[in-house]
Structure formats: C-alpha cells, structure tokens
Design an enzyme around this catalytic site. Structure first.
Site, PDB file in Angstrom:
ATOM      1  N   SER A 235      33.464  60.072 -24.509  1.00 55.29           N
ATOM      2  CA  SER A 235      32.296  60.815 -25.074  1.00 55.29           C
ATOM      3  C   SER A 235      31.353  61.301 -23.978  1.00 55.29           C
ATOM      4  O   SER A 235      31.052  60.374 -23.217  1.00 55.29           O
ATOM      5  CB  SER A 235      31.690  59.926 -26.145  1.00 55.29           C
ATOM      6  OG  SER A 235      30.337  60.561 -26.567  1.00 55.29           O
TER       7      SER A 235
ATOM      8  N   TYR B 243      26.619  53.142 -29.185  1.00 58.93           N
ATOM      9  CA  TYR B 243      27.925  53.909 -29.386  1.00 58.93           C
ATOM     10  C   TYR B 243      28.386  54.281 -27.821  1.00 58.93           C
ATOM     11  O   TYR B 243      29.630  54.151 -27.437  1.00 58.93           O
ATOM     12  CB  TYR B 243      27.659  55.113 -30.345  1.00 58.93           C
ATOM     13  CG  TYR B 243      28.596  56.180 -29.974  1.00 58.93           C
ATOM     14  CD1 TYR B 243      30.019  55.992 -30.412  1.00 58.93           C
ATOM     15  CD2 TYR B 243      28.500  57.455 -29.445  1.00 58.93           C
ATOM     16  CE1 TYR B 243      31.003  56.742 -30.446  1.00 58.93           C
ATOM     17  CE2 TYR B 243      29.609  58.329 -29.245  1.00 58.93           C
ATOM     18  CZ  TYR B 243      30.745  58.188 -29.832  1.00 58.93           C
ATOM     19  OH  TYR B 243      31.813  59.247 -29.676  1.00 58.93           O
TER      20      TYR B 243
HETATM   21  P1  NAD Z   1      36.038  60.913 -37.154  1.00 57.72           P
HETATM   22  O1  NAD Z   1      35.306  59.748 -37.556  1.00 57.72           O
HETATM   23  O2  NAD Z   1      36.343  61.937 -38.130  1.00 57.72           O
HETATM   24  O3  NAD Z   1      37.609  60.312 -37.192  1.00 57.72           O
HETATM   25  C1  NAD Z   1      37.874  58.834 -36.501  1.00 57.72           C
HETATM   26  C2  NAD Z   1      38.807  58.332 -37.578  1.00 57.72           C
HETATM   27  O4  NAD Z   1      39.088  56.839 -37.115  1.00 57.72           O
HETATM   28  C3  NAD Z   1      38.476  58.185 -39.046  1.00 57.72           C
HETATM   29  O5  NAD Z   1      39.489  58.712 -39.973  1.00 57.72           O
HETATM   30  C4  NAD Z   1      38.280  56.742 -39.334  1.00 57.72           C
HETATM   31  O6  NAD Z   1      38.607  56.322 -40.636  1.00 57.72           O
HETATM   32  C5  NAD Z   1      39.189  56.165 -38.320  1.00 57.72           C
HETATM   33  N1  NAD Z   1      39.028  54.973 -37.938  1.00 57.72           N
HETATM   34  C6  NAD Z   1      37.755  54.365 -37.438  1.00 57.72           C
HETATM   35  N2  NAD Z   1      37.766  53.118 -37.250  1.00 57.72           N
HETATM   36  C7  NAD Z   1      39.125  52.757 -37.357  1.00 57.72           C
HETATM   37  C8  NAD Z   1      39.848  51.390 -37.237  1.00 57.72           C
HETATM   38  N3  NAD Z   1      39.329  50.355 -36.802  1.00 57.72           N
HETATM   39  N4  NAD Z   1      41.263  51.385 -37.507  1.00 57.72           N
HETATM   40  C9  NAD Z   1      41.959  52.691 -38.018  1.00 57.72           C
HETATM   41  N5  NAD Z   1      41.133  53.731 -38.093  1.00 57.72           N
HETATM   42  C10 NAD Z   1      39.668  53.807 -37.907  1.00 57.72           C
HETATM   43  O7  NAD Z   1      35.579  61.373 -35.831  1.00 57.72           O
HETATM   44  P2  NAD Z   1      36.063  62.496 -34.781  1.00 57.72           P
HETATM   45  O8  NAD Z   1      34.904  63.433 -34.663  1.00 57.72           O
HETATM   46  O9  NAD Z   1      37.527  63.002 -35.302  1.00 57.72           O
HETATM   47  O10 NAD Z   1      36.446  61.613 -33.481  1.00 57.72           O
HETATM   48  C11 NAD Z   1      37.408  61.364 -32.887  1.00 57.72           C
HETATM   49  C12 NAD Z   1      37.257  60.484 -31.668  1.00 57.72           C
HETATM   50  O11 NAD Z   1      36.502  61.250 -30.604  1.00 57.72           O
HETATM   51  C13 NAD Z   1      36.417  59.341 -31.785  1.00 57.72           C
HETATM   52  O12 NAD Z   1      36.868  58.325 -30.802  1.00 57.72           O
HETATM   53  C14 NAD Z   1      34.980  59.742 -31.486  1.00 57.72           C
HETATM   54  O13 NAD Z   1      34.183  58.580 -30.861  1.00 57.72           O
HETATM   55  C15 NAD Z   1      35.267  60.563 -30.084  1.00 57.72           C
HETATM   56  N6  NAD Z   1      34.314  61.675 -30.075  1.00 57.72           N
HETATM   57  C16 NAD Z   1      34.011  62.800 -30.961  1.00 57.72           C
HETATM   58  C17 NAD Z   1      33.133  63.746 -30.871  1.00 57.72           C
HETATM   59  C18 NAD Z   1      33.005  64.693 -31.896  1.00 57.72           C
HETATM   60  O14 NAD Z   1      32.050  65.566 -31.421  1.00 57.72           O
HETATM   61  N7  NAD Z   1      33.523  64.863 -33.068  1.00 57.72           N
HETATM   62  C19 NAD Z   1      32.546  63.800 -29.700  1.00 57.72           C
HETATM   63  C20 NAD Z   1      32.658  62.744 -28.672  1.00 57.72           C
HETATM   64  C21 NAD Z   1      33.560  61.588 -28.840  1.00 57.72           C
END
Ligand code: NAD
Length: 325
Positions: free
Chosen positions: A128, A153
């Site tokens: 991130s 985080y």
């Molecule tokens: P999101 O919350 O929509 O997707 C994450 C998914 O992982 C969810 O569906 C959740 O149910 C699942 N999950 C969480 N913990 C779990 C576990 N222990 N076992 C199995 N499944 C689990 O988030 P996103 O926006 O799609 O983000 C995806 C990745 O990208 C994450 O790692 C997030 O930290 C990272 N990220 C996202 C952003 C953003 O702007 N969306 C920015 C930086 C980093």
C-alpha cells in the site's frame, strides 16, 4: 495456467479474476472468507459476476487457517498466486488492530509458507502507498527508505514487504509487492471516499471533508490496477547478481489530486452539488500520496493514466445501476 487469487470477493480481487478469465486458458482458484468488514451482499454480488464462468472455482476460506490453506495448495498445484486478501482500511486499524494481525500477519505468513511448500512461479501481493508515511518526499519512489508507518494498517503492509524479502532470500521464492494508491471504480469499496461521497451526494446528505479538503490523493482507476497486476504477474523477478528474487512496484496514477478537486469531479459525475462539513485531519492519515511509476513503466511498459473525471463518470454510472438510483 492456474492462478490462485486471495481476496477474490473483494473490490480489486473481483476485477483481477474477471480479467484473468477474459484472457482465456486460465483457471482461477478464488479464495475469500467473506468477512463482514463491509456489506457481505456486495461481496456475494461481486462473486455472482464470476461464478458462471468456465475455469472459475470459489473456496470460502480464511487465510489465517493454515490447515485449510495448505490443503488447498496441495490439491490445486497453482502456477501463480495473486494475494489480495487483507484487512484493509487505515482508520479502522486504529480501533481494531487484532483483525489486521490475524489477516495481514498470520494470514500472510501462511501464504508465504504455502508458496514455499508448493512452489509457485511467482507470488504477487498487495502492499500500500500508506507505507510511505507522513513526511515522505514526493513523488514516492520505491528506493525511498520507508520505516515510519503512521497507522497499524501501514505497519502490517510494511511488515509484509520485509516478510516477503526473507522468503525471497531464504528460499528464492519470487515475490513482487505492489504498493497500490487509492483505487476506485465499479464494484468499489463502501468504506472509501468515492463511494461515501457519491452515496451522500445522491441522497442529499452531508459529506465529511477531512483535513479541510487540503489533502491530496493519487486516485487510481481499477482497470489500470488490474492491467498492472497482470503484467507484473508474468514478469517474474530473477534475482540476478546474487540478489533475492524480490521486487516492489508503485502502482498509482502519478497525478495527485486535491480533495476539493476530487469532490468537484464527483459532483460533476453525479450532476449535483455536495453539502460539505469540514473536519481536521484524522489519526493515521497522511497529507499526500503521489506515486513515482518510472520503475513499473520501465519493467512492464505500462503505468496507470485514466483521468479522474472519466473514472468517476464510470464509477457513478455503475453505482446508479447497482442501486437502481
Ligand atoms: P477488499 O476489502 O474489498 O478486499 C479484500 C478481500 O479479502 C475481502 O473480500 C475480504 O473478505 C477478504 N479477506 C480479508 N481477510 C481475509 C482472510 N483472513 N481470509 C480470506 N479472505 C480475507 O479490499 P480491496 O480494496 O480489494 O484491497 C485488496 C488489497 O489491496 C488489500 O490487500 C488492500 O490492503 C490492498 N490495497 C487496497 C487499496 C485500495 O485503494 N483499494 C489501496 C492500497 C492497498
């Protein structure tokens, strides 16, 4: 080719699975625990867009469950892993650190160990922009030293990078960490500003403007993120010159936008003005994010560039369709 995608019911995971299936010749092994951090119906609705597609198989599984994850890796023998499952959200991490330790530290350890025991060609995982902290110089470069996270985080995401380094070093496991910058677009997250502002504007409710609208974010459109993830997946680090096969990339728009400008783009896409309430900066927040994407472009010949106005038009059109408003 067989690809395991964790977090497949999430915002970015759904979009990555869809693009993999569109490519053809790819089997997608999808994993998610469908937790209730935000509306579970939305996760089911995302999965419903994938479930009838040939080559797609969904497994409800918590990555913190070592036995379950190990058994899945043993059964599936996947070529690549795209690891997106995590507890996301900066502000929530201040109140709920244990959820982050469980998914982002224990879960990540399990993913690394499963990749070692059942060798995969490449582990690509989500980091991130938050790892850069508050006082980083802009634009943020992967060569900058980052060791001062300002939220739990961010601390877990930085930890993932150093954990991946140890596996690349010890076991020559090829890993690439992707530092995503504020991702938005169709099927997005209800806890993030694009959704929250669109929802409030369409309902005529007040939006919360933090840091008096002065912060800047490098908003990055989902299709650009997916393009980057898939190009990186096939670009496996080799670890030449005695170095471990370990790599990091920023994936951002290289174009930070002030919050007030973002609100104007959202108002334009919604066709209405927002009612605004101003608040100070929140704990854990950073004033600016700004990706230097030169390393990504040099490696895979691509970097995100969708203009915010276009991306927000597409998001609001999707949002209206999804909610029937
Ligand atoms: P999101 O919350 O929509 O997707 C994450 C998914 O992982 C969810 O569906 C959740 O149910 C699942 N999950 C969480 N913990 C779990 C576990 N222990 N076992 C199995 N499944 C689990 O988030 P996103 O926006 O799609 O983000 C995806 C990745 O990208 C994450 O790692 C997030 O930290 C990272 N990220 C996202 C952003 C953003 O702007 N969306 C920015 C930086 C980093």
């Amino acid at each position: 080719m067989k690809v395991l995608v964790t977090g497949a019911a999430g915002f970015i995971g759904r979009a990555v699975c869809e693009k993999l299936l569109d490519k053809g010749g790819v089997d997608v092994v999808a994993v998610d625990n469908l937790n209730d951090y935000y509306a579970v119906e939305l996760k089911h609705a995302r999965l419903a867009t994938l479930q009838s597609r040939p080559g797609f198989a969904f497994h409800r599984l918590d990555i913190a469950d070592w036995d379950g994850l190990e058994a899945l890796f043993a059964a599936e023998r996947v070529d690549y892993v795209i690891h997106l499952a995590a507890q996301a959200g900066v502000r929530y991490s201040i109140q709920n650190p244990h959820a982050y330790a469980q998914s982002n530290l224990t879960g990540f350890t399990n993913v690394l160990e499963a990749c070692r025991r059942h060798p995969v060609k490449h582990l690509v995982y989500a980091s991130s922009s938050s790892v850069y902290g508050q006082n980083a110089k802009v634009p943020f470069s992967e060569d900058d030293r980052v060791d001062a996270p300002v939220s739990f985080y961010a601390a877990t995401k930085k930890a993932n990078e150093v954990m991946a380094h140890s596996y690349a070093h010890l076991y020559a496991l090829p890993t690439t960490g992707l530092r995503f910058f504020t991702v938005y677009g169709p099927w997005g997250r209800p806890d993030m500003a694009p959704w929250l502002f669109t929802e409030a504007i369409l309902k005529g409710e007040t939006i919360k403007v933090f840091n008096h609208g002065k912060m800047q974010r490098d908003f990055t459109y989902i299709d650009d993120i997916v393009e980057g993830v898939l190009r990186v997946m096939e670009h496996v680090p080799q670890g030449a010159d005695g170095q471990p096969p370990y790599r990091l990339f920023n994936i951002g728009n290289h174009n930070p936008v002030e919050l007030m400008k973002f609100i104007r783009a959202t108002e334009a896409a919604c066709g209405r003005e927002a009612v605004k309430d101003y608040y100070p900066m929140q704990d854990g927040d950073v004033p600016v994010t700004y990706a230097d994407t030169a390393r990504l472009r040099a490696a895979v010949g691509f970097s995100p560039d969708t203009p915010l106005a276009d991306g927000m038009q597409r998001f609001v059109a999707w949002y209206r369709g999804y909610h029937g408003v």
